[in-house]
Design an enzyme around this catalytic site. Structure first.
Site, mmCIF file in Angstrom:
data_model
loop_
_atom_site.group_PDB
_atom_site.id
_atom_site.type_symbol
_atom_site.label_atom_id
_atom_site.label_comp_id
_atom_site.label_asym_id
_atom_site.label_seq_id
_atom_site.Cartn_x
_atom_site.Cartn_y
_atom_site.Cartn_z
ATOM 1 N N HIS A 127 0.829 -1.210 0.000
ATOM 2 C CA HIS A 127 0.000 0.000 0.000
ATOM 3 C C HIS A 127 0.863 1.261 0.000
ATOM 4 C CE1 HIS A 127 -3.913 -2.050 0.940
ATOM 5 N NE2 HIS A 127 -3.047 -3.002 1.265
ATOM 6 N N ASP A 162 -5.893 5.846 1.596
ATOM 7 C CA ASP A 162 -5.996 4.439 1.206
ATOM 8 C C ASP A 162 -7.414 3.939 1.482
ATOM 9 O OD1 ASP A 162 -5.823 1.404 1.624
ATOM 10 O OD2 ASP A 162 -3.825 1.848 0.873
ATOM 11 N N THR A 209 -5.468 0.198 -3.901
ATOM 12 C CA THR A 209 -4.213 -0.395 -4.332
ATOM 13 C C THR A 209 -4.416 -1.815 -4.855
ATOM 14 O OG1 THR A 209 -3.730 -1.164 -2.088
ATOM 15 C CG2 THR A 209 -2.889 1.007 -2.709
ATOM 16 N N HIS A 225 2.265 -14.736 -5.789
ATOM 17 C CA HIS A 225 1.027 -14.792 -5.009
ATOM 18 C C HIS A 225 -0.091 -13.996 -5.670
ATOM 19 C CE1 HIS A 225 2.753 -10.974 -4.111
ATOM 20 N NE2 HIS A 225 1.884 -10.648 -3.195
ATOM 21 N N ASN A 240 0.241 -5.356 -6.987
ATOM 22 C CA ASN A 240 1.483 -4.714 -7.415
ATOM 23 C C ASN A 240 2.342 -5.686 -8.219
ATOM 24 O OD1 ASN A 240 0.908 -2.259 -6.187
ATOM 25 N ND2 ASN A 240 1.892 -2.826 -4.272
ATOM 26 N N GLU A 274 3.414 -5.420 -12.148
ATOM 27 C CA GLU A 274 4.840 -5.371 -12.471
ATOM 28 C C GLU A 274 5.211 -6.467 -13.454
ATOM 29 O OE1 GLU A 274 6.633 -5.436 -8.609
ATOM 30 O OE2 GLU A 274 5.860 -3.442 -8.098
ATOM 31 N N ASP A 296 -7.380 -10.304 -1.923
ATOM 32 C CA ASP A 296 -7.651 -10.015 -3.333
ATOM 33 C C ASP A 296 -6.881 -10.915 -4.289
ATOM 34 O OD1 ASP A 296 -5.169 -8.784 -2.557
ATOM 35 O OD2 ASP A 296 -5.242 -7.578 -4.377
#
Length: 454
Positions: free
Chosen positions: A27, A117, A139, A356, A360, A364, A380
């Site tokens: 985050h 956030d 995020t 996992h 992010n 990436e 998530d």
């Protein structure tokens, strides 16, 4: 969402934007990347932050950092804490000090808005109560946020809590998600999780003047449109944020120091020959799963770079591969406590990413054009993994049961098989679309105009 018409990029000085990140690496990084983007467009930025997992101000000399000096119980800070209890405790313990810090800033500054956030439901309400327009930064993916907003309907329809006999049913309004792919945290109290999700969704509806997402139209346009319709406010897909940041290479915003020696190790390997393995900064696996991963990697015959974070294995013992692995298997792999992930994924030696499926990491990998082997752990990640494997086709599933034979098979499949080649081709197409989005930067410009209009 970003409009298609390019206008002159906004640039304003004076009105300050206040940011409040959740104190976890997944985050903190996107919030600080967003902060740098806003600052680059002339907006003064103040980052309010917790003392717990505080960011390093020296890495961002042009941003202002103000600690809120919260007092938190052990349930909010322990690495062994239940994640739902942790998030509830953080919201409870940080609401008042956040409100006081923001009120103090308001007495000195012209604050255009706060960006909070989205997991800080209490802070969203506190900012709104002070009369500050507030945007929720998500995020996670738009698909995840959409499923979160739909949670009350899913519960009424009997999909939640998840029942064994319905696990493989498709969720009609959220395809390609199955019931088993909905947000869940195994081991956490189901009522507590549902209560937390309801508070987050209610805060977004009641307090947010808009939503900012680390995503982009080309990858999640239908999901973004559904969010705007559900909330009746704009949704700005300003990602991929790690690519949008100014400068030749985005800074590492992490809480862990990377072992940069692994880059030299990668240099010694042929193109697309190494599997990169990392389950992120929070996820933990049981000792038995960890050992099956190790034996499966050894049995695959594929070179691997494996991030084994201290504390990432439950059940005691050192966080390193089992002693039984033969020397030949050990010589093929390198184990590090943390890696400079952006540089690793960009390295030509990396052929796939066992992940996992945190958002992010997913972004990436897409932006690096690297196919994925998906092993979601909680929250998530199940949503993201389903999109990786069944919406975008840029990865393969490890599977529900982690055993060494299946692991070796799936590793060879993603690295050497036709399935891996197809995923590699599709992820390269998504990478090109991400590159085009970065070049245009329309969504960020639209966000700044909106902030200045509040």
């Amino acid at each position: 969402m970003a409009t298609q018409e390019k206008e002159e990029a906004p640039h304003a000085v004076g009105r300050r934007v206040v940011l409040f990140p959740l104190p976890f690496q997944g985050h903190l990084s996107p919030m600080l990347q967003l902060a740098e983007l806003l600052r680059a467009r002339g907006l003064p930025v103040t980052v309010l932050h917790t003392d717990f997992n505080a960011p390093d101000p020296t890495r961002h000399p042009e941003l202002a950092f103000v600690p809120i000096h919260e007092a938190l119980p052990t349930s909010a800070t322990s690495p062994d804490a239940d994640i739902v209890a942790q998030l509830l405790a953080l919201n409870s313990g940080c609401e008042a000090p956040f409100r006081e810090a923001l009120a103090s800033l308001l007495r000195r500054e012209d604050v255009a808005c706060a960006v909070v956030d989205g997991q800080w439901y209490a802070a969203l309400g506190a900012a709104s109560a002070l009369g500050v327009p507030v945007l929720a930064l998500r995020t996670d993916s738009a698909a995840t946020f959409g499923s979160l907003l739909a949670f009350p309907r899913l519960r009424d329809a009997g999909y939640v809590p998840i029942k064994e006999e319905r696990r493989d049913e498709l969720v009609p309004e959220l395809e390609p998600l199955r019931v088993r792919d909905l947000i869940r945290i195994d081991g956490s109290d189901v009522d507590a999780l549902c209560g937390f999700i309801s508070r987050v969704a209610d805060a977004a509806r009641a307090s947010a003047s808009g939503v900012v997402l680390n995503s982009f139209d080309a990858i999640e346009a239908p999901e973004l449109a559904r969010i705007e319709k559900e909330l009746s406010c704009p949704a700005f897909a300003v990602g991929p944020l790690h690519r949008m940041c100014p400068g030749p290479a985005p800074a590492e915003h992490g809480l862990h120091a990377p072992d940069r020696g692994c880059l030299a190790w990668l240099d010694a390997h042929p193109a697309r020959s190494v599997l990169y393995v990392s389950l992120g900064s929070v996820a933990r696996v049981d000792r038995g799963v960890f050992e099956e991963m190790a034996w499966g990697l050894a049995g695959s015959g594929v070179p691997f770079l494996w991030v084994v974070r201290p504390g990432s294995v439950r059940g005691g013992g050192a966080d390193e591969p089992p002693n039984g692995l033969d020397e030949e298997a050990r010589s093929r792999g390198k184990v590090v406590a943390w890696a400079p992930q952006l540089e690793v994924l960009a390295h030509e030696a990396v052929g796939a990413f066992w992940t996992h499926c945190g958002w992010n990491s997913t972004l990436e990998s897409v932006c690096a054009g690297v196919p994925m082997l998906a092993q979601p752990c909680f929250a998530d990640q199940t949503v993201n993994a389903r999109y990786v494997t069944h919406r975008w086709g840029v990865g393969l599933e490890v599977g529900d049961v982690i055993d060494r034979v299946r692991v070796a098979e799936r590793v060879r499949m993603v690295m050497l098989g036709e399935e891996g080649d197809r995923a590699r081709e599709k992820v390269r197409d998504l990478k090109l679309q991400a590159d085009q989005c970065v070049a245009a930067s329309l969504a960020v410009d639209n966000l700044v105009r909106y902030v200045l209009s509040l």
